[in-house]
Scaffold this active site. Structure first.
Site, PDB file in Angstrom:
ATOM      1  N   ASP A  24      -9.989 -37.024 -15.986  1.00  0.00           N
ATOM      2  CA  ASP A  24      -8.855 -37.267 -15.385  1.00  0.00           C
ATOM      3  C   ASP A  24      -8.942 -38.428 -14.354  1.00  0.00           C
ATOM      4  OD1 ASP A  24      -6.528 -36.764 -13.639  1.00  0.00           O
ATOM      5  OD2 ASP A  24      -7.453 -35.797 -12.175  1.00  0.00           O
ATOM      6  N   GLU A  54      -5.063 -37.618 -19.832  1.00  0.00           N
ATOM      7  CA  GLU A  54      -3.536 -37.190 -19.815  1.00  0.00           C
ATOM      8  C   GLU A  54      -2.636 -38.495 -19.992  1.00  0.00           C
ATOM      9  OE1 GLU A  54      -2.425 -34.101 -16.661  1.00  0.00           O
ATOM     10  OE2 GLU A  54      -1.486 -35.924 -15.779  1.00  0.00           O
ATOM     11  N   ASP A  78      -9.228 -32.794  -9.407  1.00  0.00           N
ATOM     12  CA  ASP A  78      -9.729 -33.990 -10.449  1.00  0.00           C
ATOM     13  C   ASP A  78     -10.633 -33.149 -11.473  1.00  0.00           C
ATOM     14  OD1 ASP A  78      -8.651 -36.428  -9.059  1.00  0.00           O
ATOM     15  OD2 ASP A  78      -9.810 -35.411  -7.506  1.00  0.00           O
TER      16      ASP A  78
END
Length: 164
Positions: free
Chosen positions: A8, A68, A141
């Site tokens: 992340d 992501e 995170d």
């Protein structure tokens, strides 16, 4: 056995989560965050992140890196900085020969919780249960990185977006 590294990315805090796959089994391996010096110029933080990722990849020897998909923040400058951070992550993975995959936030939430509109607290709770964590991830995170790794692991094991 296959090792998946979920990342992340962030310009101040970058979360990571590592899961191991053996057959249809998904197991927690490690997770945490890299806290970059917010007082340092961006280019110095990017060097620090690159070094941290290289050390992590050397230690855990993942086969795959998962992130992501990029999203557009309201602030164009924030979007550009995130793009630069993602570039460092992608470069670190590519240099070490890792396969790289990306999933949308909605797809990650669907894989973990069963709803693409799930709240972050639901994702955190489910990740703790699904990976049988004996601790709560310290930051969102870290949770997000584990969720991204778990999402990919489900795809690889053939469970798709079903919760196991």
């Amino acid at each position: 056995m296959s090792i998946v590294l979920g990342i992340d990315p962030g310009s101040r805090i970058t979360g990571y989560g590592i899961v191991e796959l053996e057959g249809k089994s998904i197991a927690y391996s490690a997770s945490g965050v890299f806290r970059l010096k917010s007082s340092a110029p961006l280019h110095q933080r990017l060097i620090e992140l690159s070094d941290d990722l290289d050390d992590l990849i050397t230690r855990y020897k993942p086969d795959t890196a998962v992130l992501e998909e990029i999203f557009l923040a309201r602030n164009p400058k924030s979007t550009m900085i995130l793009g630069e951070v993602r570039g460092v992550v992608l470069l670190a993975a590519a240099r070490r020969g890792l396969e790289v995959f990306e999933y949308s936030a909605r797809e990650v939430k669907m894989s973990v919780v069963g709803s693409g509109a799930a709240h972050k607290s639901q994702v955190s709770s489910m990740i703790q249960r699904l990976l049988k964590l004996d601790h709560e991830p310290a930051t969102e995170d870290e949770t997000d990185a584990l969720a991204i790794a778990f999402c990919h692991a489900l795809k690889v094991t053939g469970f798709g977006s079903r919760i196991v």
